[in-house]
Design an enzyme around this catalytic site. Structure first.
Site, PDB file in Angstrom:
ATOM      1  N   ASP A 487      72.533 -27.908  -4.042  1.00 30.67           N
ATOM      2  CA  ASP A 487      74.137 -27.675  -4.134  1.00 30.67           C
ATOM      3  C   ASP A 487      74.376 -26.344  -3.486  1.00 30.67           C
ATOM      4  OD1 ASP A 487      75.602 -29.676  -5.428  1.00 30.67           O
ATOM      5  OD2 ASP A 487      74.827 -29.223  -7.410  1.00 30.67           O
ATOM      6  N   CYS A 488      73.495 -25.608  -3.399  1.00 31.56           N
ATOM      7  CA  CYS A 488      73.636 -24.188  -2.879  1.00 31.56           C
ATOM      8  C   CYS A 488      73.085 -23.818  -1.553  1.00 31.56           C
ATOM      9  CB  CYS A 488      72.582 -23.179  -3.658  1.00 31.56           C
ATOM     10  SG  CYS A 488      73.167 -23.283  -5.432  1.00 31.56           S
TER      11      CYS A 488
END
Ligand code: BGC
Ligand code: NOJ
Length: 814
Positions: A487-488
């Protein structure tokens, strides 16, 4: 250093001192009504949805960290002294403190000055309530006059609003008290048809429902004025903070034990029968009273507890193993399976690190959770798959999450994560292999919950696959979108504004940045979908999926190989991420694990080479870090990953979720020693002895262990709700022990350490119990099978033709 011990016989972890490094929690409930309970009785309850239907209030990140919960106070009416048998909130020096966290229940208690108090907390099956069974024993040589006070704080239902909208909320709280039962009915007068209740089996000396009246001005839960003076004030809450507290007086002879039962629950009334008498504003208690009466009876409470134990016997009975490694057995047989139930139920919504208001059920997360859950309750896995698929968008893309209460998708935590759709294929394949229930593929499922848009589930899978084909980048690799599994890794975000969300901000068109991870996932999903199509007799379609998978495999070979490992991605400038060309973040774990897992590079040695690079660059004694070198500064073009200090979370933390990908990859290249070694490094039970470093619960996985760049290397964070649970369960049971549901039977392909003489396992699969004994006759992983005494070719045990439900399998490994 340890703070307790495993009681494997009872399937409990027994905490023997209350001051654990962090609160060590458990979950109550496994269907619709849930509670979180810490080892000092902190926590809260909710119905279905921790955000929208919060039953009791909890303040996160409190000081101390865990404060507020299901507290009981005992008071010596002779001396006036009072304390809590669960340690919090009064924190007295207790004797014999213990907290036994078991399967769906916790028993917390202690002795103080000759008075013992222990409470068993659990949620009965099929009920929307929790039972607290408190036993108080007088161990003194003299009679004791005691007072018992219970306490909980009600939440005004919507936890987000409850924590923020005080100008309204301080005026709306309402309760009723009838026959000693406290009913919390805020907003019932208008649009809600549900209420909460808190009941007690004993005659009351008094009660309180207004927080201020109970705790007193300028006091906290540690010194409630009502408990101090030994008398409730029978307060009736209007507005402010409704609570529930009963006061019971107990006279105990020496050696005498008394049990008091408390029932805290949630109840819904039919809209037209909300009030009794009709036209009044009084809550109708017709349907709830029998439920309350039933469970206030200790015999019924005991029976409900026995039923819960039996339920867990049957759930865990699906897969039991006996290996040379205690930690493997304990996790597989008890705790890892148990954690998979929690991740299935909660996704990433409610723990002590997920506030219940941030994230609902994630599309990607919930699909992966099925890998560790489907064998336990296939019918619930089926329902989940259909719910998830119903939030899929017509494009094949997906809402990243949905709220469990409404089952509607939302974009609150971002959208356009281009890996999302493929996880549906992975989840459905796991379900089909476990159950053989092909009918699910014909279930009509809407897109975006739009009535009229229903198509068979199978079409949803087709759209998932095509989603990527329609979103390829300059190298022919999948465009990453908002992010992929990581997600990052926000390659289109380019955020330079403080506080902006990395998960919802996009400043680039997204036509350049590509993900090698999604390429690998696409290859895996393509193979799974081809197998599904073939089972449905769609041979041509199956060939197409395989052809696309092969093509993508070639693209990965051409543009996703860096010489010694797989590249991670291409950024918006078309530059490599996770390559020797990079200044930092030269090698990432995800593509090393997942490319191999998808079969890429198995034949030409790339897989083995990539796994060697994991050993050289990423493996630590505490697990495999996500990438190296850690980002030492913020990279605008990479996003959130570089926002974390080195060694934490996605910036080179040991992200436990993808360690099992590497374990599985190691089994695919035949290296059982390494696969199990990686397994052992992050196995929470194996880390119990270093609990003061690890700090989180030793009975469940945490999302992260601080990496080698962090000053606290080895410290775990974010326990319970993580894909780590399902993936580790899947890795150890299906790939290392190698007992794998397959379309044509139970596949047996162990890749275990060389030093293991073998192992035993019992696996229930499609109504048949397989008793399997594996014996090592040589160093390799070649399998010879004998089924009920007769040798069979291959390594798959076919379903018994004659309807037998018990099969014994002898496996020789050589
Ligand atoms: C975390 C990720 C998480 C994401 C969810 C980030 O802050 O680092 O692990 O998946 O938030 O929105
Ligand atoms: C936790 C999230 O729940 C999951 O979806 C994500 O894949 C990992 N973090 C990695 O960022």
């Amino acid at each position: 250093m340890q703070y307790g011990y495993f009681d494997d016989q009872n399937r409990e972890y027994v905490i023997t001192r209350p001051d654990t490094p962090l609160p060590w929690i458990n979950y109550l409930g496994c269907q619709a009504y849930f509670g979180i309970i810490s080892n000092t009785a902190g926590g809260y309850s909710f119905y279905r949805d921790a955000r929208l239907r919060r039953v009791t209030r909890y303040r996160y990140n409190n000081v101390p960290f865990d404060l507020g919960g299901r507290y009981i106070y005992l008071r010596d009416d002779g001396s006036g002294e009072f304390w809590s048998p669960s340690w919090q909130p009064t924190r007295h020096e207790l004797e014999d403190y213990s907290c036994r966290h078991g399967m769906g229940y916790s028993v917390i208690g202690s002795k103080y000055k000759g008075i013992e108090g222990r409470t068993r907390y659990f949620v009965p099956l099929d009920e929307n309530l929790e039972i607290w069974q408190l036993s108080v024993t007088n161990h003194r040589p003299t009679p004791a006059a005691l007072s018992v006070f219970s306490s909980i704080e009600f939440c005004l239902w919507d936890a987000q609003d409850d924590a923020t909208n005080f100008q309204r909320n301080f005026s709306i709280g309402q309760v009723e008290i009838e026959e000693g039962v406290i009913y919390h009915k805020t907003e019932y007068r208008e649009r809600r048809d549900h209420f909460a209740y808190f009941a007690c089996s004993d005659a009351l000396a008094g009660f309180d429902t207004q927080r201020e009246a109970f705790v007193g001005p300028y006091r906290g839960w540690d010194r409630p004025v009502a408990v101090e003076r030994g008398e409730s004030s029978n307060s009736v809450a209007y507005g402010w903070a409704p609570i529930g507290s009963h006061h019971v007086e107990l006279a105990l002879q020496p050696g005498e034990t008394r049990q008091i039962v408390f029932v805290l629950g949630y109840h819904e009334n039919p809209v037209e029968e909300k009030f009794d008498p009709p036209g009044s504003q009084i809550v109708s208690k017709k349907t709830v009273k029998p439920v309350i009466a039933k469970y206030l009876d200790p015999a019924n409470a005991d029976a409900a507890f026995a039923a819960l134990r039996a339920y867990w016997d049957s759930l865990l009975g699906v897969c039991q193993v006996e290996t040379p490694d205690l930690h493997t057995d304990r996790m597989v047989n008890i705790w890892n399976a148990y954690q998979c139930m929690a991740t299935f139920n909660m996704s990433r919504s409610a723990s002590f690190y997920e506030s219940g208001i941030g994230r609902g059920l994630g599309f990607r997360d919930s699909n992966q959770d099925l890998l560790g859950f489907v064998q336990m309750v296939p019918s619930r896995a089926r329902e989940r798959i259909l719910d998830l698929a119903a939030t899929q968008l017509p494009s094949g893309g997906a809402y990243h999450q949905y709220q469990p209460l409404t089952k509607r998708g939302n974009n609150d935590v971002g959208s356009n994560f281009n890996d999302d759709p493929h996880w549906l294929i992975v989840g459905v394949a796991a379900y089909l292999k476990e159950t053989g229930d092909w009918s699910i593929l014909d279930e009509p499922v809407p897109y975006d919950n739009e009535p009229g848009s229903e198509q068979p589930l199978y079409e949803h899978l087709q759209r998932s696959f095509h989603y990527t084909l329609e979103r390829l980048g300059p190298h022919g690799l999948p465009l990453i979108g908002r992010a992929d599994w990581n997600d990052c890794l926000n390659l289109n975000c380019f955020s330079d504004t403080p506080g902006q969300s990395f998960q919802t901000t996009t400043n680039k068109e997204g036509k350049v940045a590509e993900s090698v991870f999604i390429a690998a996932l696409f290859v895996l999903a393509g193979k799974e979908l081809a197998a599904i199509a073939r089972q449905r007799g769609l041979e041509d379609e199956a060939k197409q999926y395989l052809a696309e998978a092969v093509k993508m495999d070639e693209v990965v070979h051409a543009y996703g190989w860096d010489g010694e490992w797989f590249v991670r991605a291409y950024d918006d400038f078309g530059r490599k991420v996770g390559s020797r060309e990079c200044e930092e973040g030269k090698i990432f774990i995800e593509t090393q694990g997942f490319c191999v897992l998808a079969g890429i590079g198995l034949e030409d040695g790339l897989a083995k080479r990539a796994l060697e690079s994991v050993v050289e660059h990423l493996a630590t004694p505490h697990g495999i870090v996500l990438q190296q070198p850690a980002y030492s500064r913020y990279y605008l073009e990479l996003g959130e990953i570089s926002s974390y200090p080195p060694g934490y979370k996605e910036n080179a933390g040991i992200f436990c979720h993808n360690n099992p990908w590497v374990m599985i990859a190691e089994t695919l290249v035949g290296n059982g020693d390494r696969a199990h070694d990686y397994y052992a490094r992050i196995n929470p039970s194996a880390r119990e002895a270093i609990s003061d470093l690890h700090r989180c619960e030793p009975y469940v996985y945490s999302q992260m262990i601080a990496g080698r760049d962090a000053p606290t290397h080895g410290e775990a964070k974010n326990s319970w709700l993580t894909g780590t649970a399902a993936w580790n369960y899947y890795a150890i049971t299906q790939w290392i022990l190698g007992i794998r549901p397959a379309y044509d039977g139970l596949e047996i392909a162990p890749v275990i350490p060389k030093s293991w003489p073998g192992f035993k396992t019992t696996r229930k699969f499609r109504g048949v119990t397989y008793r399997i004994t594996v014996d090592r006759a040589g160093d390799g992983n070649a399998v010879a099978l004998t089924v009920d005494g007769a040798p069979i070719p291959g390594h798959t045990v076919p379903p018994p033709a004659d309807g037998r439900t018990e099969v014994s399998v002898e496996v020789t490994l050589s």
